[in-house]
Design a protein around this motif. Structure first.
Motif, PDB file in Angstrom:
ATOM      1  N   SER A  60     -14.975   3.119   3.427  1.00 31.07           N
ATOM      2  CA  SER A  60     -13.769   2.611   4.096  1.00 31.07           C
ATOM      3  C   SER A  60     -13.610   3.234   5.484  1.00 31.07           C
ATOM      4  O   SER A  60     -13.210   2.558   6.436  1.00 31.07           O
ATOM      5  CB  SER A  60     -12.525   2.874   3.238  1.00 31.07           C
ATOM      6  N   SER A  85      -0.156   5.156  -1.124  1.00 31.86           N
ATOM      7  CA  SER A  85      -0.291   6.244  -0.155  1.00 31.86           C
ATOM      8  C   SER A  85       0.874   7.229  -0.184  1.00 31.86           C
ATOM      9  O   SER A  85       0.675   8.427   0.021  1.00 31.86           O
ATOM     10  CB  SER A  85      -0.449   5.662   1.242  1.00 31.86           C
ATOM     11  N   CYS A 129      -2.228  -0.918  10.778  1.00 32.28           N
ATOM     12  CA  CYS A 129      -2.931   0.040  11.638  1.00 32.28           C
ATOM     13  C   CYS A 129      -3.186   1.354  10.903  1.00 32.28           C
ATOM     14  O   CYS A 129      -3.933   2.202  11.387  1.00 32.28           O
ATOM     15  CB  CYS A 129      -2.157   0.273  12.935  1.00 32.28           C
ATOM     16  N   TYR A 130      -2.574   1.544   9.717  1.00 32.95           N
ATOM     17  CA  TYR A 130      -2.848   2.739   8.918  1.00 32.95           C
ATOM     18  C   TYR A 130      -4.156   2.613   8.138  1.00 32.95           C
ATOM     19  O   TYR A 130      -4.634   3.606   7.580  1.00 32.95           O
ATOM     20  CB  TYR A 130      -1.716   3.009   7.925  1.00 32.95           C
ATOM     21  N   ARG A 131      -4.643   1.406   8.016  1.00 31.52           N
ATOM     22  CA  ARG A 131      -5.964   1.095   7.477  1.00 31.52           C
ATOM     23  C   ARG A 131      -6.355   1.896   6.231  1.00 31.52           C
ATOM     24  O   ARG A 131      -5.981   1.541   5.127  1.00 31.52           O
ATOM     25  CB  ARG A 131      -7.008   1.272   8.580  1.00 31.52           C
ATOM     26  N   THR A 132      -7.083   2.999   6.427  1.00 34.53           N
ATOM     27  CA  THR A 132      -7.704   3.716   5.301  1.00 34.53           C
ATOM     28  C   THR A 132      -6.786   4.724   4.619  1.00 34.53           C
ATOM     29  O   THR A 132      -7.263   5.505   3.796  1.00 34.53           O
ATOM     30  CB  THR A 132      -8.967   4.455   5.781  1.00 34.53           C
ATOM     31  N   TRP A 133      -5.492   4.704   4.928  1.00 32.92           N
ATOM     32  CA  TRP A 133      -4.635   5.713   4.291  1.00 32.92           C
ATOM     33  C   TRP A 133      -4.634   5.560   2.777  1.00 32.92           C
ATOM     34  O   TRP A 133      -4.455   6.546   2.058  1.00 32.92           O
ATOM     35  CB  TRP A 133      -3.232   5.683   4.875  1.00 32.92           C
ATOM     36  N   TYR A 158       0.804  -1.221   0.000  1.00 31.93           N
ATOM     37  CA  TYR A 158       0.000   0.000   0.000  1.00 31.93           C
ATOM     38  C   TYR A 158       0.840   1.275   0.000  1.00 31.93           C
ATOM     39  O   TYR A 158       0.333   2.346  -0.358  1.00 31.93           O
ATOM     40  CB  TYR A 158      -0.909   0.022   1.228  1.00 31.93           C
ATOM     41  N   MET A 177      -4.145   6.978   9.175  1.00 31.63           N
ATOM     42  CA  MET A 177      -5.271   6.419   8.427  1.00 31.63           C
ATOM     43  C   MET A 177      -6.254   7.498   7.969  1.00 31.63           C
ATOM     44  O   MET A 177      -7.093   7.243   7.104  1.00 31.63           O
ATOM     45  CB  MET A 177      -6.005   5.373   9.267  1.00 31.63           C
ATOM     46  N   PRO A 183      -1.676   5.256  14.258  1.00 31.68           N
ATOM     47  CA  PRO A 183      -2.853   5.014  13.419  1.00 31.68           C
ATOM     48  C   PRO A 183      -3.511   6.251  12.840  1.00 31.68           C
ATOM     49  O   PRO A 183      -4.309   6.139  11.904  1.00 31.68           O
ATOM     50  CB  PRO A 183      -3.805   4.276  14.378  1.00 31.68           C
TER      51      PRO A 183
END
Length: 684
Positions: free
Chosen positions: A317, A230, A284-288, A226, A357, A354
């Motif tokens: 998201s 990002s 833990c960055y998930r939606t970045w 990812y 994100m 986090p």
């Protein structure tokens, strides 16, 4: 009252799926900061979140600068939310504290040498790279895009005082690839506002970054992940519009074209409802990665991305996480995926990590008339996909993306992975069935797990015992545990069949005796696997399905039966089911209850296939299986559990390659599984 975000007064006219408009993005950003600022007593209080015990930093007895790093990370990454709010309304307050004044003061203190909360300078530390560089990049990426937030709030004298620290970190040592972007962004900000920099260093970093472009809009970042979206696309597109177009148009054109190319496949990474896939490191960055949606509308040329679909996925998201109570820990996003999970984070993360994100909130920098805000939400290609499955092949990063119309899930099938890491090395990653950690006892979810029964390994002989006759001390205990693939190779797609290779042992243990050749046929809601084992000595092998979490203490219901030459095992929890069907190459089907491996619950069930081969020289075998999933509670039908009509296994294929098959589906489609020259097609 639910302690999570709820969309109040949703606008289902403009956003029929999520109800989210610009107003709701502002409300969500404020909601998240209101919770974070419970750790802030006054404008003079540095943002400092409770330390999370475990592997993350700072560890007990860590040097002072590690604590300063964690504080700076919390400050910078929460600015990912604060800056867009300040941009929209400079008078925004949280808990009675004006955000603009708070971040101006705290950053001034951090960048002013001699202050009690000032950052260390590079020369005060051993010569190495530090987390500070990363956070400088994040901060000045935001300030390049929205300088009106705080930079214009400082006096010239204050700026001069701060630039000393900023410049020293901008010019300091960095790591080999994506971190160069942090130096690029910070150096560019300084140059844009009239401060002296090393222009040759900036140019060097730019050329290095451009050299990592691999194709399909992707950049090499250790392996492919990812970060390519990002950092290499989101950060650099902001750099393009605010600096690169004017100062380095050639580099900017490379970035622009790669971003445009990326947008062609971006939507395929997300589920129908916008769910992101738990894949690669820093989960833990998930939606970045959703930050790429607003960036699509910052491109110089008109993007191919539909504004309504982009906002629907971006909003979906975010709602995937912020609406869950377990997502929050100490009032801030947890270190994990859905909740706090120690085994799913890296040691370079801290409590504030986090907040990265919330990169998608750069959408608040888009004008009100941007298609991202004005277009009506829609579901793009899902609206016409029906029950079929769409496959997107990205040969450059070796990724295959599958969108299952039947289940609304999306999958990432990785193909260029050179180490054993559940973040990368699984057979497939699904948006609605998050991955589980490896189980050394076998039955690992979505992995081939291998355990040697070679007596030389069991005894702990040296790998070359059979040549030297010398029994050198070896770790026989380690050999008793199951291991996952050491690397995954991408071998291309031929006649509708995806070919990869799972290398179960690397040199010097490998030679060519520990290979599983993978062949996959995508079907609605699943995959048909026709995999060839080339495992040279005695072994055990398991193939696990997606793990099912035991939510609210409710165990998965497992059923098993045999019929018409196939073995079937199913498992179900409310709203989710999986099925594993084997035709040949396996001894039996089983299930295991796992502890502390699942993203959603501390206990989970995995169904899996098992085989044991104790011949000194086991033959090659075709392992034929079907792996299905669905997101409802309906009973499996005979048609669903019988996608294959006929299997013809052939020792020699017509193309003169050994051990392949002809597979005929119930719908009449035929697939030839031919591993001809597969070793010559491998890429990693």
């Amino acid at each position: 009252m639910k302690k999570a975000f709820e969309v109040k007064n949703p606008d289902f006219e403009l956003s029929p799926y999520t109800g989210m408009t610009k107003k709701h993005y502002i409300e969500l950003a404020k909601y998240l900061l209101e919770r974070a600022f419970k750790h802030v007593d006054s404008i003079d209080t540095p943002l400092n979140f409770p330390i999370v015990p475990g592997k993350t930093y700072p560890q007990p007895n860590a040097p002072d600068w590690r604590y300063r790093s964690a504080e700076f990370e919390a400050l910078e990454r929460t600015f990912t939310l604060a800056a867009p709010l300040i941009h929209v309304d400079p008078e925004t307050t949280i808990k009675g504290i004006n955000l603009r004044d708070y971040y101006s003061l705290q950053l001034y203190n951090a960048f002013t040498p001699g202050h009690a909360n000032s950052l260390p300078l590079p020369e005060d530390l051993p010569d190495s790279n530090y987390q500070f560089t990363c956070e400088f990049g994040g901060l000045f990426k935001t300030l390049l895009l929205m300088p009106d937030t705080i930079w214009t709030n400082f006096t010239e004298k204050q700026k001069e005082e701060m630039v000393v620290t900023i410049s020293k970190w901008a010019h300091h040592r960095t790591t080999q690839n994506n971190w160069r972007i942090f130096n690029i962004v910070t150096l560019s900000f300084l140059k844009k506002y009239g401060y002296e920099i090393d222009d040759e260093l900036l140019k060097s970093h730019l050329l290095w970054v451009a050299s990592y472009h691999s194709g399909d809009g992707w950049y090499l970042e250790q392996t492919y992940n990812y970060y390519s979206i990002s950092l290499f696309i989101v950060y650099t597109t902001i750099w393009n519009r605010t600096f690169g177009d004017e100062y380095y148009p050639g580099i900017a054109e490379i970035i622009e074209k790669s971003a445009q190319k990326l947008m062609e496949s971006l939507t395929s990474f997300f589920g129908r409802d916008g769910y992101i896939n738990m894949w690669s490191r820093s989960i833990c960055y998930r939606t970045w990665v959703s930050g790429a949606f607003p960036v699509a509308f910052m491109l110089k040329d008109k993007t191919s991305l539909d504004g309504g679909w982009a906002r629907r996925l971006c909003s979906g998201s975010l709602l995937q996480f912020v609406t869950r109570e377990e997502f929050f820990c100490n009032e801030i996003p947890s270190l994990g995926f859905y909740g706090q999970k120690e085994y799913m984070v890296q040691n370079y993360s801290c409590a504030g990590s986090p907040f990265l994100m919330f990169l998608p909130f750069i959408c608040l920098a888009l004008p009100d008339d941007s298609p991202f805000w004005t277009a009506k939400e829609n579901e793009g290609m899902w609206e016409t996909l029906g029950d079929q499955s769409k496959r997107t092949i990205l040969e450059s990063p070796g990724l295959v993306l599958v969108n299952h119309g039947k289940t609304g899930t999306s999958e990432i099938v990785p193909g260029k992975v050179y180490y054993d890491d559940p973040n990368y090395s699984k057979l497939v990653y699904n948006t609605h069935f998050p991955w589980e950690d490896h189980n050394p006892q076998g039955g690992t979810s979505m992995e081939y797990s291998y355990r040697s029964q070679d007596p030389r390994d069991v005894r702990g002989d040296d790998v070359n015992f059979y040549l030297t006759g010398l029994a050198v001390a070896n770790d026989s205990e380690k050999n008793r545990a199951y291991t996952i693939s050491q690397s995954m190779l991408f071998n291309g797609v031929r006649n509708g069949v995806l070919y990869r290779q799972a290398i179960m042992r690397k040199p010097p243990n490998n030679g060519v005796g520990y290979i599983i050749d993978l062949a996959e046929i995508t079907i609605p809601g699943g995959v048909i696997r026709v995999d060839r084992s080339r495992l040279a000595f005695e072994y055990e092998l398991t193939l696990g399905h997606f793990g099912l979490p035991h939510l609210n203490g409710e165990k998965a219901v497992v059923k098993q039966f045999e019929a018409e030459g196939k073995k079937v095992i199913t498992a179900a929890i409310p709203g989710r089911q999986v099925a594993l069907i084997t035709y040949s190459g396996w001894d039996k089907l089983e299930s295991l209850v796992h502890q502390n491996r699942n993203a959603e619950a501390d206990e989970s069930t995995v169904i899996y296939a098992y085989k044991k081969r104790m011949a000194k020289n086991p033959p090659m075998e075709l392992m034929i299986s079907v792996m299905l999933h669905k997101r409802d509670d309906s009973a499996w039908t005979e048609a669903e559990l019988s996608p294959i009509k006929e299997i013809q296994i052939k020792e020699i294929m017509k193309g003169l390659s050994p051990l392949g098959a002809m597979i005929t589906l119930q719908n009449g489609e035929q697939y030839e599984i031919d591993f001809k020259d597969i070793d010559g097609h491998r890429t990693c």
